[in-house]
Each structure stands twice: as structure tokens, then as C-alpha cells.
Write an enzyme that holds these catalytic residues in place. Structure first.
Site, mmCIF file in Angstrom:
data_model
loop_
_atom_site.group_PDB
_atom_site.id
_atom_site.type_symbol
_atom_site.label_atom_id
_atom_site.label_comp_id
_atom_site.label_asym_id
_atom_site.label_seq_id
_atom_site.Cartn_x
_atom_site.Cartn_y
_atom_site.Cartn_z
ATOM 1 N N GLY A 14 35.225 56.559 46.221
ATOM 2 C CA GLY A 14 35.752 57.903 46.893
ATOM 3 C C GLY A 14 34.832 58.246 48.017
ATOM 4 O O GLY A 14 33.734 57.960 48.000
ATOM 5 N N ARG A 75 40.407 51.034 47.342
ATOM 6 C CA ARG A 75 40.333 50.312 46.051
ATOM 7 C C ARG A 75 40.657 49.086 46.231
ATOM 8 O O ARG A 75 41.787 48.711 47.080
ATOM 9 C CB ARG A 75 40.913 51.045 44.971
ATOM 10 C CG ARG A 75 40.437 52.516 44.913
ATOM 11 C CD ARG A 75 40.821 52.855 43.556
ATOM 12 N NE ARG A 75 40.531 54.390 43.405
ATOM 13 C CZ ARG A 75 39.323 55.040 43.234
ATOM 14 N NH1 ARG A 75 38.337 54.405 43.403
ATOM 15 N NH2 ARG A 75 39.546 56.317 43.400
ATOM 16 N N GLY A 105 29.671 54.399 45.127
ATOM 17 C CA GLY A 105 29.142 54.510 43.840
ATOM 18 C C GLY A 105 29.135 53.409 42.721
ATOM 19 O O GLY A 105 29.010 52.352 43.199
ATOM 20 N N ASP A 106 29.352 53.647 41.669
ATOM 21 C CA ASP A 106 28.986 52.663 40.544
ATOM 22 C C ASP A 106 30.245 51.492 40.898
ATOM 23 O O ASP A 106 29.614 50.229 40.592
ATOM 24 C CB ASP A 106 29.187 53.289 39.125
ATOM 25 C CG ASP A 106 30.418 54.103 38.882
ATOM 26 O OD1 ASP A 106 31.121 54.275 39.638
ATOM 27 O OD2 ASP A 106 30.318 54.589 37.695
ATOM 28 N N THR A 129 28.173 59.242 46.793
ATOM 29 C CA THR A 129 29.107 59.643 45.732
ATOM 30 C C THR A 129 28.941 61.021 45.462
ATOM 31 O O THR A 129 27.563 61.549 45.416
ATOM 32 C CB THR A 129 29.389 58.786 44.502
ATOM 33 O OG1 THR A 129 29.878 59.924 43.566
ATOM 34 C CG2 THR A 129 28.185 58.687 44.019
ATOM 35 N N ASP A 131 29.433 62.864 43.027
ATOM 36 C CA ASP A 131 28.879 63.022 41.708
ATOM 37 C C ASP A 131 27.748 63.072 41.305
ATOM 38 O O ASP A 131 27.226 63.529 40.309
ATOM 39 C CB ASP A 131 29.778 61.979 40.754
ATOM 40 C CG ASP A 131 31.335 62.191 41.053
ATOM 41 O OD1 ASP A 131 31.932 63.516 41.258
ATOM 42 O OD2 ASP A 131 32.191 61.326 40.183
ATOM 43 N N ASP A 133 26.053 60.496 39.930
ATOM 44 C CA ASP A 133 25.936 60.029 38.749
ATOM 45 C C ASP A 133 25.399 58.570 38.888
ATOM 46 O O ASP A 133 25.695 57.529 38.202
ATOM 47 C CB ASP A 133 27.219 59.814 38.111
ATOM 48 C CG ASP A 133 28.468 59.188 38.992
ATOM 49 O OD1 ASP A 133 27.934 59.025 39.972
ATOM 50 O OD2 ASP A 133 29.486 59.023 38.608
ATOM 51 N N GLY A 174 33.806 65.602 38.894
ATOM 52 C CA GLY A 174 32.621 64.956 38.120
ATOM 53 C C GLY A 174 33.377 64.113 36.919
ATOM 54 O O GLY A 174 33.539 64.683 35.743
ATOM 55 N N ARG A 175 33.842 62.934 37.107
ATOM 56 C CA ARG A 175 34.904 62.131 36.095
ATOM 57 C C ARG A 175 33.914 61.803 34.981
ATOM 58 O O ARG A 175 34.590 62.252 33.835
ATOM 59 C CB ARG A 175 35.168 60.779 36.958
ATOM 60 C CG ARG A 175 36.178 60.120 36.230
ATOM 61 C CD ARG A 175 36.867 58.941 36.763
ATOM 62 N NE ARG A 175 35.659 58.417 38.068
ATOM 63 C CZ ARG A 175 36.327 57.724 39.138
ATOM 64 N NH1 ARG A 175 37.533 57.736 39.383
ATOM 65 N NH2 ARG A 175 35.291 57.521 40.050
ATOM 66 N N GLY A 189 25.785 81.865 39.005
ATOM 67 C CA GLY A 189 25.779 82.879 37.809
ATOM 68 C C GLY A 189 26.808 82.676 36.807
ATOM 69 O O GLY A 189 27.041 83.786 36.411
ATOM 70 N N ALA A 190 27.246 81.621 36.593
ATOM 71 C CA ALA A 190 28.308 81.149 35.547
ATOM 72 C C ALA A 190 27.723 81.502 34.306
ATOM 73 O O ALA A 190 26.577 81.415 34.034
ATOM 74 C CB ALA A 190 28.586 79.791 35.781
ATOM 75 N N LYS A 214 29.676 93.616 27.996
ATOM 76 C CA LYS A 214 29.244 94.820 28.273
ATOM 77 C C LYS A 214 28.499 95.086 29.514
ATOM 78 O O LYS A 214 28.287 96.099 30.001
ATOM 79 C CB LYS A 214 28.215 95.347 26.898
ATOM 80 C CG LYS A 214 26.933 94.618 27.042
ATOM 81 C CD LYS A 214 26.104 95.178 25.584
ATOM 82 C CE LYS A 214 24.749 94.669 25.508
ATOM 83 N NZ LYS A 214 24.487 93.041 25.516
ATOM 84 N N ARG A 248 42.283 83.247 34.070
ATOM 85 C CA ARG A 248 42.898 82.392 34.870
ATOM 86 C C ARG A 248 42.169 81.012 35.282
ATOM 87 O O ARG A 248 40.724 81.094 34.874
ATOM 88 C CB ARG A 248 42.790 83.139 36.400
ATOM 89 C CG ARG A 248 43.545 84.506 36.339
ATOM 90 C CD ARG A 248 45.113 84.028 36.579
ATOM 91 N NE ARG A 248 45.738 85.172 36.690
ATOM 92 C CZ ARG A 248 46.292 86.113 35.775
ATOM 93 N NH1 ARG A 248 45.916 86.297 34.770
ATOM 94 N NH2 ARG A 248 46.944 87.147 36.447
ATOM 95 N N ARG A 257 35.310 67.025 48.173
ATOM 96 C CA ARG A 257 35.046 65.822 48.721
ATOM 97 C C ARG A 257 34.891 65.679 50.371
ATOM 98 O O ARG A 257 34.403 64.928 50.979
ATOM 99 C CB ARG A 257 35.780 64.514 48.402
ATOM 100 C CG ARG A 257 35.966 64.186 46.941
ATOM 101 C CD ARG A 257 35.609 62.870 47.065
ATOM 102 N NE ARG A 257 36.361 61.997 47.424
ATOM 103 C CZ ARG A 257 37.643 61.234 46.273
ATOM 104 N NH1 ARG A 257 37.280 61.512 45.271
ATOM 105 N NH2 ARG A 257 38.430 60.730 46.996
HETATM 106 O O1 F6P Z 1 33.844 59.567 42.133
HETATM 107 C C1 F6P Z 1 34.018 61.071 42.849
HETATM 108 C C2 F6P Z 1 35.159 61.791 42.455
HETATM 109 O O2 F6P Z 1 35.093 62.512 43.099
HETATM 110 C C3 F6P Z 1 35.254 61.897 40.854
HETATM 111 O O3 F6P Z 1 34.699 63.136 40.586
HETATM 112 C C4 F6P Z 1 36.555 62.221 40.786
HETATM 113 O O4 F6P Z 1 37.082 61.989 39.462
HETATM 114 C C5 F6P Z 1 37.333 60.873 41.520
HETATM 115 O O5 F6P Z 1 36.325 60.926 42.497
HETATM 116 C C6 F6P Z 1 38.695 61.452 42.084
HETATM 117 O O6 F6P Z 1 38.978 60.122 42.626
HETATM 118 P P1 F6P Z 1 40.342 59.852 43.443
HETATM 119 O O7 F6P Z 1 40.292 60.569 44.797
HETATM 120 O O8 F6P Z 1 40.686 58.596 43.602
HETATM 121 O O9 F6P Z 1 41.584 60.833 42.660
#
Ligand code: F6P
Length: 324
Positions: A14, A75, A105-106, A129, A131, A133, A174-175, A189-190, A214, A248, A257
Site C-alpha cells: 500500500g 502486488r 510493509g510486511d 506503511t 499502519d 505495524d 489498520g488491517r 477525544g473518542a 450526562k 451513524r 492513504r
Molecule cells: O497496509 C495499509 C492498508 O492501508 C491497510 O490498513 C488496509 O487494510 C489496506 O492497506 C488496504 O489495501 P488496499 O488498498 O489494497 O485495499
């Protein structure tokens, strides 16, 4: 003295904001050290197809501020097979390329490891990446920009949520990782953040949402894409539990991205780009370069792709304490 004379750089997986700053840094560092630099288009697929071209200092001018990747990314099924990798290797050899820098990434580092197992060609990885990760670096290139994009979007959602007294479930990317969700959750502030690394306690979340009623007229629940159930199911569950709420769902998607990289991502990519080429010249290979506590560190690919311990559970506590 290193024997390396020709280095190629590619981006894979990505895209992430800051990849261009990384490409620029790699190319210019190589030129600074008197090397010939090459770019590979469309990641490993471009390597298999021989989409390799020379890059000079000018070819990376005016890209540091641009999102996406000028080298493009793709890919590659073919690169997964030894025959595909053999084809890629032959294209490199034709141009006398003797080292690679791969940004991704990985999946990118898994591909690099397989290539290294098959051929003796030094490869250094740069973590790119959104993410975050990966182990071996506090932050990956693109993460800071992505969380700032999320914060900007959620602040806007908060405005409309507040005007309508609504609860919004916001699904963020964040897969396999909740790191985008966690930081953006704290900074917007979630009231709750759901991430794949931690078991979700729905009873506790419902109690918390009820308690916060409240003090607040709007509520935000951030759900990481990798959560077992996903934003839609979470929104349905909250609605079923509180029929009187106006719930919602907003799925932020690929907006996360894109965009101009933040200063932090540009500096990170620039530092890692310089370190990756200099690492190759020092004889390193099969490692990802990262920053830990502000210092350049190299981590073997196999270790970098295991990110299990990266979530700081103190951060989830902060969400809870501050959600009152
Ligand atoms: O790896 C980064 C990422 O943004 C993930 O969080 C997400 O799941 C994935 O890429 C989406 O990839 P694609 O663009 O191939 O759908």
C-alpha cells in the site's frame, strides 16, 4: 570499501505519504556517494517485467512534498514463485544492479527475504506503511500523516455529531493493527476505541457510553478495520443496545492513504533513506532500517514483520480515563 556501484529502489504494498521523500533520499544519498541509482516501477511486479530506469538528482526534484509514490506500487503474484524471482534477478543483472532498497510493509519484506534466500544480493528495507505495524521502528513512514488525516476527519464528524446529538462509529484503516485507531482516538477525544490486539468488552463499552451521556451530546467510537466485527456490526450493536441513540457510521477508507506528508514523515523518510544506502555501503543486508528513540537501528526482516507487542495498553487506559 564496498563493491556496490549500482543501487535500485522500489516501493511496494500500500502506498504511504512520505514514500516520495524516501525515494528522493535514497537516490540523492547514492549520488552523493558516487553510485549509479535506478528506480523500479510498480514494485516487485515491475522488477519481474524489467521496468527499471536510471535516476538522477533531478528525477527526484520537487517530490518531497507529494503523497503517493512516483515509482508506483503493485502486488505481484509472479514474484511469489522462484521462477518469477529468477526473471527479476536477470533484469537486475543485465543492468549490473548489485543492491536494492525496498520501501514498504510486511509483504514487501517477506518478498525481500525470499529474494535474498535465492540470490546473493544485498537488500535493505525502509518501513513505509500507514499502519505502523512493524517492529524495529517507533514509527513507519506515512503513519503520522495518516493519523493527522484521521484526526482532521473525525474533528469534522464531531462538529456534525455535536449539532445533531449523534453517536458516530468511525472505522479507520489498520488491517491487522489498532495503532491508527488508538492514537487518533486519544487525539479526537473518542469515547471508545476498538482494536484487533485487545479483546473487546462490550458490556464495559456500553456502560461507558451510557455514563458519558450526562456530560456530552455527541459520542465518537473509533473502530480499527482489523477489529473482529468491523464498524458496521459495532454500530448495529450500539444502536440495538440504545434504541434512543441516533447512531451513524462513517468508514474513512483510502482518504487515509493520500495527501502531503507531514514534516515528521518527511524527516523520518529522509533520515531512513540516507541510512539505508549507507547501511548497504557498510555491508548490511536483509535488515529494515528504523528509528527507535530517535536513533537509527537495523532489524532483521523476520523480526520487523512481527509487530505483536507494539500496542501500548496504557494508551487504551487514557481513552477510558478521559472519556468521562
Ligand atoms: O497496509 C495499509 C492498508 O492501508 C491497510 O490498513 C488496509 O487494510 C489496506 O492497506 C488496504 O489495501 P488496499 O488498498 O489494497 O485495499
Amino acid at each position: 570499501m564496498s563493491n556496490i556501484k549500482n543501487i535500485a529502489v522500489l516501493t511496494s504494498g500500500g502506498d504511504a505519504p512520505g514514500m516520495n521523500a524516501g525515494i528522493r533520499a535514497v537516490v540523492r544519498t547514492g549520488i552523493y556517494h558516487g553510485l549509479n541509482m535506478f528506480g523500479i516501477r510498480r514494485g516487485y511486479d515491475g522488477m519481474v517485467q524489467g521496468e527499471i530506469f536510471p535516476m538522477d538528482a533531478k528525477s527526484v526534484a520537487n517530490i518531497i512534498q507529494r503523497g503517493g509514490t512516483v515509482l508506483k506500487t503493485a502486488r505481484s503474484e509472479e514474484f511469489r514463485s522462484p521462477e518469477g524471482r529468477q526473471k527479476a534477478y536477470e533484469h537486475l543483472k543485465k543492468l549490473n544492479i548489485d543492491a536494492l532498497v525496498v520501501i514498504g510493509g510486511d509483504g514487501t519484506f517477506t518478498g525481500a527475504s525470499a529474494f535474498l534466500d535465492q540470490f546473493d544480493i544485498p537488500i535493505i528495507g525502509m518501513p513505509g506503511t500507514i499502519d505502523n505495524d512493524l517492529s524495529g521502528t517507533d514509527f513507519t513512514i506515512g503513519y503520522d500523516t495518516a493519523i493527522n488525516t484521521v484526526v482532521d476527519a473525525v474533528d469534522k464528524i464531531r462538529d456534525t455529531a455535536e449539532s445533531h446529538d449523534r453517536l458516530f462509529v468511525v472505522e479507520v484503516m489498520g488491517r491487522d493493527s489498532g495503532l491508527i485507531a488508538l492514537r487518533s482516538g486519544i487525539s479526537t477525544g473518542a469515547e471508545a476505541v476498538l482494536i484487533p490486539e485487545l479483546e473487546v468488552d462490550y458490556d464495559a463499552i456500553m456502560k461507558r457510553l451510557d455514563k458519558t451521556r450526562k456530560n456530552k451530546s455527541s459520542r465518537i467510537v473509533i473502530v480499527a478495520e482489523g477489529d473482529k466485527e468491523g464498524g458496521m456490526v459495532v454500530a448495529d450493536k450500539i444502536q440495538a443496545n440504545f434504541p434512543s441513540y441516533d447512531v451513524r457510521l462513517s468508514i474513512l477508507g483510502h482518504i487515509q492513504r493520500g495527501g502531503r506528508p507531514t514534516c515528521m514523515d518527511r524527516v523520518l523518510a529522509s533520515r531512513l533513506g540516507v541510512a539505508s544506502v549507507e547501511g548497504l555501503l557498510e555491508g548490511r543486508k536483509g535488515e529494515m532500517v528504523g528509528l527507535i528513540g530517535g536513533q537509527v537501528q537495523f532489524t532483521p526482516f523476520g523480526k520487523a514483520i512481527k509487530h505483536i507487542d507494539k500496542v501500548n495498553t496504557n494508551l487504551t487506559r487514557i481513552v477510558e480515563i478521559l472519556s468521562l
